[in-house]
Design an enzyme around this catalytic site. Structure first.
Site, short mmCIF file in Angstrom:
data_model
loop_
_atom_site.label_atom_id
_atom_site.label_comp_id
_atom_site.label_asym_id
_atom_site.label_seq_id
_atom_site.Cartn_x
_atom_site.Cartn_y
_atom_site.Cartn_z
CE LYS A 120 36.57 34.61 43.23
NZ LYS A 120 36.63 34.17 41.31
CE1 TYR B 1 37.31 40.14 41.34
CE2 TYR B 1 35.49 39.84 42.92
CZ TYR B 1 36.37 39.38 42.09
OH TYR B 1 36.93 38.07 42.57
CG PHE C 298 34.25 39.17 33.20
CD1 PHE C 298 34.81 38.91 34.41
CD2 PHE C 298 35.88 38.66 32.47
CE1 PHE C 298 36.46 39.45 35.04
CE2 PHE C 298 36.97 39.58 32.66
CZ PHE C 298 37.42 39.92 33.87
NE ARG D 62 46.57 34.94 41.70
CZ ARG D 62 45.86 35.76 40.76
NH1 ARG D 62 44.61 35.99 41.60
NH2 ARG D 62 45.45 35.63 39.00
CB THR E 112 41.57 33.12 36.21
OG1 THR E 112 42.46 33.42 35.92
CG2 THR E 112 40.20 33.46 35.96
NE ARG F 197 40.51 30.50 40.86
CZ ARG F 197 41.03 31.21 40.65
NH1 ARG F 197 42.18 31.65 39.94
NH2 ARG F 197 40.34 32.89 40.63
CG ASN G 47 37.08 31.26 39.57
OD1 ASN G 47 37.02 32.34 40.75
ND2 ASN G 47 38.33 32.04 38.59
CG HIS H 207 39.85 37.57 45.65
ND1 HIS H 207 40.26 37.91 44.37
CD2 HIS H 207 40.61 37.60 46.06
CE1 HIS H 207 41.31 39.33 44.07
NE2 HIS H 207 41.40 39.16 45.26
CD GLU I 219 42.54 42.39 46.43
OE1 GLU I 219 42.94 41.16 46.46
OE2 GLU I 219 42.87 42.43 44.71
P1 IDP Z 1 42.02 35.75 38.95
O1 IDP Z 1 40.72 35.81 40.13
O2 IDP Z 1 42.37 33.99 38.76
O3 IDP Z 1 42.61 36.93 38.83
P2 IDP Z 1 40.96 37.18 37.07
O4 IDP Z 1 41.88 38.01 35.97
O5 IDP Z 1 41.41 38.80 38.20
O6 IDP Z 1 41.05 36.26 37.68
O7 IDP Z 1 39.52 37.70 37.37
C1 IDP Z 1 38.80 38.13 38.67
C2 IDP Z 1 37.65 36.92 37.96
O8 IDP Z 1 36.38 37.04 36.87
C3 IDP Z 1 37.39 35.78 38.08
O9 IDP Z 1 38.35 34.96 38.87
C4 IDP Z 1 36.34 35.19 38.03
O10 IDP Z 1 35.57 35.06 38.25
C5 IDP Z 1 36.07 36.51 36.64
N1 IDP Z 1 36.20 36.01 35.29
C6 IDP Z 1 37.34 36.47 34.63
N2 IDP Z 1 37.39 36.06 33.36
C7 IDP Z 1 36.01 35.68 33.37
C8 IDP Z 1 35.65 35.47 31.26
O11 IDP Z 1 36.56 35.56 30.62
N3 IDP Z 1 34.81 34.65 32.03
C9 IDP Z 1 33.08 34.58 32.80
N4 IDP Z 1 34.11 35.12 34.24
C10 IDP Z 1 35.38 35.28 34.53
MG MG Z 2 42.69 38.50 39.82
#
Ligand code: IDP
Ligand code: MG
Length: 156
Positions: free
Chosen positions: A9, A49, A57, A85, A91, A102, A112, A115, A126
């Protein structure tokens, strides 16, 4: 063999962490079969997304992902989706386990670093969003015979 989509990212690119993160995948034994630096468009971020549309968010996430270049990679290996993963960690940077990408490199919940596709269906979808036909390259590695135990006839 499975192939998964990894995105380093904007924060990973800006913080100069690309090399360290790529090294982790290479050292694990996974194979990089696609890679490019790109700026994600608004449309592509929205499609990628789409499952998060409407969440609190979401707007910030799209703004972040389109704010600066990312490095997209196709990463191949037996079970590469789950392995990547696990290597990424939870996350939120604040919760991710030490030892994970992370967990070791960030503290933010939204910035974070990385992805990774979370299922075979997501990986197929994807990869086709980010790589045109021909951009994922099948290439053979002599080291494969030492990365996997193939004595039974199939790699393990
Ligand atoms: P992942 O990337 O671990 O699969 P997802 O739940 O799919 O997590 O969320 C996608 C992305 O959205 C996350 O990697 C993060 O950058 C952002 N994100 C997810 N939940 C939150 C939140 O509660 N606050 C801020 N950003 C979030
Ligand atoms: Mg995800």
């Amino acid at each position: 063999m499975e192939t998964t989509l990894i995105i380093l990212k904007p924060d990973a690119v800006q913080r100069g962490l690309m090399g360290k993160i790529i090294t982790r995948f290479e050292e694990k034994g996974l194979q990089i079969v696609g890679a490019k630096l790109m700026r994600i468009s608004q449309d592509l971020a929205a499609t990628h997304y789409k499952d998060h549309q409407g969440k609190p968010f979401y707007n910030g996430l799209v703004r972040f992902m389109t704010s600066s270049p990312v490095l997209v990679m196709a990463v191949r290996g037996l079970g590469s989706i789950a392995i990547c993963r696990k290597m990424m960690g939870a996350t939120f940077g604040s919760k991710a386990e030490p030892g994970s990408i992370r967990g070791d490199f960030g503290v933010s919940n939204s910035f974070n670093l990385i992805h990774g596709s979370d299922s075979p269906e997501a990986a197929a979808r994807e990869l086709s969003l980010f790589f045109a036909p021909g951009e994922v390259i099948d290439w053979s590695r002599p080291v494969e015979t030492w990365v996997y135990d193939s004595s039974s006839g199939k790699p393990e």
